[in-house]
Design a protein around this motif. Sequence first.
Motif, PDB file in Angstrom:
ATOM      1  N   ILE A   1       0.704  -0.978  -0.210  1.00 35.24           N
ATOM      2  CA  ILE A   1       0.132  -0.018  -0.058  1.00 35.24           C
ATOM      3  C   ILE A   1       0.844   1.314  -0.142  1.00 35.24           C
ATOM      4  CG2 ILE A   1      -1.625   1.347   1.346  1.00 35.24           C
ATOM      5  CD1 ILE A   1      -3.078  -1.429   2.159  1.00 35.24           C
ATOM      6  N   ILE A   2       1.875   1.308   0.823  1.00 36.60           N
ATOM      7  CA  ILE A   2       2.696   2.447   0.978  1.00 36.60           C
ATOM      8  C   ILE A   2       3.415   2.785  -0.266  1.00 36.60           C
ATOM      9  CG2 ILE A   2       2.941   2.822   3.554  1.00 36.60           C
ATOM     10  CD1 ILE A   2       5.940   2.024   2.965  1.00 36.60           C
ATOM     11  N   ASN A   3       4.023   1.491  -0.896  1.00 36.84           N
ATOM     12  CA  ASN A   3       4.498   1.572  -2.319  1.00 36.84           C
ATOM     13  C   ASN A   3       3.848   2.009  -3.432  1.00 36.84           C
ATOM     14  OD1 ASN A   3       7.196   1.017  -3.915  1.00 36.84           O
ATOM     15  ND2 ASN A   3       5.381  -0.060  -5.061  1.00 36.84           N
ATOM     16  N   ALA A   4       2.511   1.623  -3.372  1.00 34.56           N
ATOM     17  CA  ALA A   4       1.783   2.290  -4.564  1.00 34.56           C
ATOM     18  C   ALA A   4       1.191   3.472  -4.479  1.00 34.56           C
ATOM     19  CB  ALA A   4       0.508   1.194  -4.853  1.00 34.56           C
ATOM     20  N   ALA A   5       0.819   3.816  -3.184  1.00 37.94           N
ATOM     21  CA  ALA A   5       0.542   5.372  -2.756  1.00 37.94           C
ATOM     22  C   ALA A   5       1.617   6.169  -3.051  1.00 37.94           C
ATOM     23  CB  ALA A   5       0.014   5.415  -1.255  1.00 37.94           C
ATOM     24  N   ASN A   6       2.738   5.804  -2.804  1.00 41.83           N
ATOM     25  CA  ASN A   6       4.033   6.769  -3.063  1.00 41.83           C
ATOM     26  C   ASN A   6       4.249   6.783  -4.300  1.00 41.83           C
ATOM     27  OD1 ASN A   6       6.423   8.108  -1.975  1.00 41.83           O
ATOM     28  ND2 ASN A   6       7.480   6.314  -2.950  1.00 41.83           N
ATOM     29  N   GLU A   7       4.082   5.720  -5.316  1.00 43.32           N
ATOM     30  CA  GLU A   7       4.179   5.927  -6.729  1.00 43.32           C
ATOM     31  C   GLU A   7       3.137   7.229  -7.370  1.00 43.32           C
ATOM     32  OE1 GLU A   7       4.652   2.690  -9.279  1.00 43.32           O
ATOM     33  OE2 GLU A   7       5.891   1.575  -7.601  1.00 43.32           O
ATOM     34  N   ILE A   8       2.007   6.956  -6.723  1.00 48.12           N
ATOM     35  CA  ILE A   8       0.761   7.990  -7.106  1.00 48.12           C
ATOM     36  C   ILE A   8       1.427   9.620  -6.649  1.00 48.12           C
ATOM     37  CG2 ILE A   8      -1.387   8.643  -7.035  1.00 48.12           C
ATOM     38  CD1 ILE A   8      -0.899   6.110  -8.688  1.00 48.12           C
ATOM     39  N   VAL A   9       1.676   9.715  -5.387  1.00 48.36           N
ATOM     40  CA  VAL A   9       1.916  10.989  -5.049  1.00 48.36           C
ATOM     41  C   VAL A   9       3.207  11.523  -5.584  1.00 48.36           C
ATOM     42  CG1 VAL A   9       0.619  10.799  -2.795  1.00 48.36           C
ATOM     43  CG2 VAL A   9       3.258  10.287  -2.873  1.00 48.36           C
ATOM     44  N   VAL A  10       4.245  10.753  -5.762  1.00 44.93           N
ATOM     45  CA  VAL A  10       5.322  11.294  -6.477  1.00 44.93           C
ATOM     46  C   VAL A  10       5.114  11.701  -7.869  1.00 44.93           C
ATOM     47  CG1 VAL A  10       7.990  10.618  -7.364  1.00 44.93           C
ATOM     48  CG2 VAL A  10       7.152  10.015  -5.111  1.00 44.93           C
ATOM     49  N   LYS A  11       4.273  11.061  -8.489  1.00 42.93           N
ATOM     50  CA  LYS A  11       3.991  11.503  -9.866  1.00 42.93           C
ATOM     51  C   LYS A  11       3.159  12.634  -9.941  1.00 42.93           C
ATOM     52  CE  LYS A  11       1.773   9.622 -14.041  1.00 42.93           C
ATOM     53  NZ  LYS A  11       0.728  10.274 -14.270  1.00 42.93           N
ATOM     54  N   ALA A  12       2.321  12.771  -8.753  1.00 37.10           N
ATOM     55  CA  ALA A  12       1.499  14.058  -8.583  1.00 37.10           C
ATOM     56  C   ALA A  12       2.366  15.324  -8.219  1.00 37.10           C
ATOM     57  CB  ALA A  12       0.326  13.710  -7.707  1.00 37.10           C
ATOM     58  N   PHE A  13       3.232  14.953  -7.417  1.00 41.44           N
ATOM     59  CA  PHE A  13       4.108  16.058  -7.103  1.00 41.44           C
ATOM     60  C   PHE A  13       5.076  16.611  -8.361  1.00 41.44           C
ATOM     61  CE2 PHE A  13       8.476  17.194  -5.387  1.00 41.44           C
ATOM     62  CZ  PHE A  13       7.895  18.450  -4.706  1.00 41.44           C
ATOM     63  N   LEU A  14       5.408  15.621  -9.045  1.00 46.87           N
ATOM     64  CA  LEU A  14       6.142  16.008 -10.312  1.00 46.87           C
ATOM     65  C   LEU A  14       5.410  16.778 -11.264  1.00 46.87           C
ATOM     66  CD1 LEU A  14       8.328  12.596 -10.696  1.00 46.87           C
ATOM     67  CD2 LEU A  14       9.243  15.178 -10.204  1.00 46.87           C
TER      68      LEU A  14
ATOM     69  N   GLU B   1       2.372  17.171   1.333  1.00 44.00           N
ATOM     70  CA  GLU B   1       1.080  16.243   1.387  1.00 44.00           C
ATOM     71  C   GLU B   1       1.345  14.799   0.775  1.00 44.00           C
ATOM     72  OE1 GLU B   1      -2.358  18.742  -0.910  1.00 44.00           O
ATOM     73  OE2 GLU B   1      -0.447  19.963  -0.923  1.00 44.00           O
ATOM     74  N   MET B   2       2.449  14.578   0.388  1.00 43.13           N
ATOM     75  CA  MET B   2       2.748  13.343  -0.108  1.00 43.13           C
ATOM     76  C   MET B   2       2.527  12.282   0.992  1.00 43.13           C
ATOM     77  SD  MET B   2       5.675  13.467  -2.970  1.00 43.13           S
ATOM     78  CE  MET B   2       6.861  14.043  -2.086  1.00 43.13           C
ATOM     79  N   SER B   3       2.977  12.645   2.189  1.00 42.82           N
ATOM     80  CA  SER B   3       3.092  11.799   3.265  1.00 42.82           C
ATOM     81  C   SER B   3       1.540  11.554   4.052  1.00 42.82           C
ATOM     82  CB  SER B   3       3.735  12.475   4.642  1.00 42.82           C
ATOM     83  OG  SER B   3       5.061  12.643   4.063  1.00 42.82           O
ATOM     84  N   ASP B   4       0.970  12.836   3.622  1.00 46.83           N
ATOM     85  CA  ASP B   4      -0.605  12.826   4.248  1.00 46.83           C
ATOM     86  C   ASP B   4      -1.309  11.996   3.418  1.00 46.83           C
ATOM     87  OD1 ASP B   4       0.153  14.962   5.939  1.00 46.83           O
ATOM     88  OD2 ASP B   4      -0.612  16.233   4.570  1.00 46.83           O
ATOM     89  N   VAL B   5      -1.157  11.781   2.198  1.00 47.48           N
ATOM     90  CA  VAL B   5      -1.986  10.913   1.298  1.00 47.48           C
ATOM     91  C   VAL B   5      -1.583   9.383   1.586  1.00 47.48           C
ATOM     92  CG1 VAL B   5      -2.172  10.070  -1.100  1.00 47.48           C
ATOM     93  CG2 VAL B   5      -2.378  12.402  -0.606  1.00 47.48           C
TER      94      VAL B   5
ATOM     95  N   ALA C   1      -5.449   6.619  -3.965  1.00 46.36           N
ATOM     96  CA  ALA C   1      -4.421   7.681  -3.789  1.00 46.36           C
ATOM     97  C   ALA C   1      -4.834   8.606  -5.113  1.00 46.36           C
ATOM     98  CB  ALA C   1      -3.244   7.114  -4.035  1.00 46.36           C
ATOM     99  N   GLY C   2      -4.951   8.083  -6.257  1.00 44.38           N
ATOM    100  CA  GLY C   2      -5.262   8.944  -7.513  1.00 44.38           C
ATOM    101  C   GLY C   2      -6.330   9.640  -7.238  1.00 44.38           C
ATOM    102  N   GLN C   3      -7.676   9.263  -6.527  1.00 45.59           N
ATOM    103  CA  GLN C   3      -8.500  10.451  -6.126  1.00 45.59           C
ATOM    104  C   GLN C   3      -8.131  11.317  -5.004  1.00 45.59           C
ATOM    105  OE1 GLN C   3     -11.247   7.141  -4.881  1.00 45.59           O
ATOM    106  NE2 GLN C   3     -11.847   6.913  -7.037  1.00 45.59           N
ATOM    107  N   LEU C   4      -7.411  11.148  -4.093  1.00 50.81           N
ATOM    108  CA  LEU C   4      -6.850  12.027  -3.061  1.00 50.81           C
ATOM    109  C   LEU C   4      -5.963  12.908  -3.704  1.00 50.81           C
ATOM    110  CD1 LEU C   4      -5.993   9.704  -0.143  1.00 50.81           C
ATOM    111  CD2 LEU C   4      -8.163  10.937  -0.403  1.00 50.81           C
ATOM    112  N   VAL C   5      -5.348  12.738  -4.763  1.00 56.15           N
ATOM    113  CA  VAL C   5      -4.600  13.837  -5.402  1.00 56.15           C
ATOM    114  C   VAL C   5      -4.924  14.846  -6.438  1.00 56.15           C
ATOM    115  CG1 VAL C   5      -2.326  12.641  -4.717  1.00 56.15           C
ATOM    116  CG2 VAL C   5      -3.404  12.428  -6.935  1.00 56.15           C
ATOM    117  N   THR C   6      -6.319  14.345  -6.876  1.00 57.76           N
ATOM    118  CA  THR C   6      -6.948  15.179  -7.936  1.00 57.76           C
ATOM    119  C   THR C   6      -8.197  15.789  -7.115  1.00 57.76           C
ATOM    120  OG1 THR C   6      -8.196  13.086  -8.385  1.00 57.76           O
ATOM    121  CG2 THR C   6      -6.367  13.797 -10.070  1.00 57.76           C
ATOM    122  N   LYS C   7      -8.136  16.041  -5.839  1.00 59.05           N
ATOM    123  CA  LYS C   7      -9.418  16.595  -5.366  1.00 59.05           C
ATOM    124  C   LYS C   7      -9.249  18.084  -5.637  1.00 59.05           C
ATOM    125  CE  LYS C   7      -6.843  17.066  -0.933  1.00 59.05           C
ATOM    126  NZ  LYS C   7      -5.586  16.701  -1.519  1.00 59.05           N
TER     127      LYS C   7
END
Length: 358
Positions: A297-310, A318-322, A352-358
């Motif tokens: 879970i943390i690995n997949a969530a991290n891949e999504i948040v890193v992409k969103a941060f980039l 917010e990466m850690s929050d998600v 995670a994708g939903q959380l970063v596109t809010k």
Amino acid sequence: MLYKVVALTAQRNAGLLIEQALKFKPALVVICDQSKYAEVKQGLAGSGVNVLAGESALEEAASLAEADMVITAIMGAVGLRPTIAAIKAGKDIGLANKETLVVAGQLITQLAKEHGVKIIPVDSEHSAIYQCLVGEEQNSIEKIYLTASGGPFRGRNLKYLSAVTKEAALKHPNWVMGAKITIDSASMMNKGLEVIEAKWLFDLREDQIDVIIHPQSIIHSLVQFTDGSMKAQLGLPDMKLPIHYAMAYPQRVQSNFPRFNFMDYPELTFQQPDRVAFRNLDLAYRAMNIGGNMPCIINAANEIVVKAFLEDRIGFLEMSDVIERCMQDLQFIESPTLNNYLETDQHTRIFAGQLVTK
Ligand code: MG
């Protein structure tokens, strides 16, 4: 010739794949991105190199009869299936894809044992530990220290981190690496993932794995044995060395890489990691302790948040929050099967994708 390349794969960099294929003349190349197939096929027309496309073809490349060893350097959880295919085909693994062990460490290490396959780490810290353990097979490890440079934001507080840009995060002081791992280094998630990777590679408990900040990145990691003696592996920070070692193992093959000069580094220094500002490290430890599919879970969530941060869609903190939200909300599975891991990976990415596109 020491090595012969029998297969090469790439995600979407068709140009480099063609260039390397023409140079090394492998039997097979795989381009994952199907839309690049025609370009690669045309670029290698008449060369005798077989060209395949798509993720499933990676498994074919990973299990080719002629190969003795497979270097798994794919970024992310996508590396799982081809690594499993390679292990089942009896290939030793040069593991440059830490996510494979983070996501499914128990499954992968068990499978490797069953098939008598070695997993030789390419990650520089784990390569260091691996090198320190040569000749120590009968001796118990008391603990290991994974060194961390601290990245570009070492010593910074939460207020500073709340406003950092991706450009700043991408400037790693010591190592030249891809964008994802560079962001992971800045956020300390890289070290968190490496803690989990070390647990599986060296069969350690949580309290046997420690992280120490070492800004010069010369000591690549250390082992402390039960008599109190410590062994460290040192060298210039250059990924060529751990790659070279993994491919040559158990031998050491002469290289012309630049040599270390003591006078360039009169001081090697150490600090405790700041677990308040860099919360990812604690999240990773927590996921490791919980076990099951939590590291997945943390690995997949991290891949999504890193992409969103980039893509400037979320801030650094917010990466850690998600990631923490994903750990709380997604379904926990204590003893996952391969399918459970793959489903967890998918569900986490969606959530995670939903959380970063809010
Ligand atoms: Mg590393």
